[in-house]
Design an enzyme around this catalytic site. Sequence first.
Site, mmCIF file in Angstrom:
data_model
loop_
_atom_site.group_PDB
_atom_site.id
_atom_site.type_symbol
_atom_site.label_atom_id
_atom_site.label_comp_id
_atom_site.label_asym_id
_atom_site.label_seq_id
_atom_site.Cartn_x
_atom_site.Cartn_y
_atom_site.Cartn_z
ATOM 1 N N ALA A 152 0.575 -1.076 -0.026
ATOM 2 C CA ALA A 152 0.081 -0.148 -0.110
ATOM 3 C C ALA A 152 0.900 1.233 -0.081
ATOM 4 O O ALA A 152 0.600 2.150 -0.796
ATOM 5 C CB ALA A 152 -0.701 -0.147 1.228
ATOM 6 N N TYR A 153 1.968 1.287 0.640
ATOM 7 C CA TYR A 153 2.816 2.302 0.935
ATOM 8 C C TYR A 153 3.358 2.654 -0.398
ATOM 9 O O TYR A 153 3.595 3.555 -0.797
ATOM 10 C CB TYR A 153 3.838 2.316 2.121
ATOM 11 C CG TYR A 153 4.779 3.521 2.373
ATOM 12 C CD1 TYR A 153 4.479 4.352 3.049
ATOM 13 C CD2 TYR A 153 5.952 3.358 1.716
ATOM 14 C CE1 TYR A 153 5.244 5.363 3.326
ATOM 15 C CE2 TYR A 153 6.977 4.386 1.996
ATOM 16 C CZ TYR A 153 6.633 5.257 2.756
ATOM 17 O OH TYR A 153 7.448 6.393 2.992
ATOM 18 N N SER A 154 3.948 1.272 -0.988
ATOM 19 C CA SER A 154 4.739 1.319 -2.262
ATOM 20 C C SER A 154 3.788 2.111 -3.375
ATOM 21 O O SER A 154 4.176 2.971 -4.009
ATOM 22 C CB SER A 154 5.235 0.203 -2.795
ATOM 23 O OG SER A 154 5.984 -0.285 -1.936
ATOM 24 N N LYS A 157 3.094 5.944 -3.043
ATOM 25 C CA LYS A 157 4.155 6.649 -2.972
ATOM 26 C C LYS A 157 4.375 6.681 -4.628
ATOM 27 O O LYS A 157 5.075 7.833 -5.224
ATOM 28 C CB LYS A 157 5.576 6.137 -2.432
ATOM 29 C CG LYS A 157 5.428 6.533 -0.933
ATOM 30 C CD LYS A 157 5.143 8.227 -0.415
ATOM 31 C CE LYS A 157 5.183 8.136 1.014
ATOM 32 N NZ LYS A 157 4.665 9.830 1.402
#
Length: 246
Positions: A152-154, A157
């Site tokens: 999710a973070y990847s 971003k």
Amino acid sequence: MSQNLEGQIAIITGGMRGIGLAIARRLHAEGAQIVIWDLAVDGWDSAENGFEPVLRQSVDVSSLASVEAAFAEVLERVGHVEILVNNAGINGPVVSSWEYPTEAWDKVIAIDLNGVFYCCRTAIPHMRERGYGRIVNIASMAGKDGVQYISAYSAAKAGVIAFTKAAAKELAQDGVLLNCVAPAMVETPLMAEMTQAHIDASKAKIPMGRFLKAEEVANMVTWIAGPECSFTTGFVFDLSGGRATY
């Protein structure tokens, strides 16, 4: 310091701690007046932090209404905004993508990606009207490489990087420059959300053999946010310790 930013107003999201606070300190040292946006803004220590913000506002960047209300108050109180640094973010759980909790996915995307969009959407018309603005979005090396167990973070971003490039092209002749930075892992309280194995794996990817310091991010952001950065827009500035080669 050169005081390149004398008379300018800078909004820093997630500015109460970590990278955001380091950026706020550095921009203030260059002469900018600082507006801090964060969920919790109590407990500010001017002596410890080295300056007093012109405004501290409790803002939920995942809510367009919250962002718009806060920005309207900034304009009412100080009249103008030259710099926006979209730094607020969360890491989310460290777990395989097929087991990633859907509510956690939604929250990471809401804060890390939608929050950047909402803040830009709100600030850009004001900057276009004035014919000047600098927006710096804090992305991540995870958005370029894709990092296992933080899908999710990847994804968020990577979205920040692509949004920055798209919006920058739209604004290229308006005096408003959008760029982003892609740090490797930084020594911040965000590490508390991570497993030790994830931290160790992240450090092993960095050829310099150390983590990035928040002050190093602040130094880069300060140049991008200033008048000397005049012909670069839609770019991703790496802070990777040699990890990025493209």
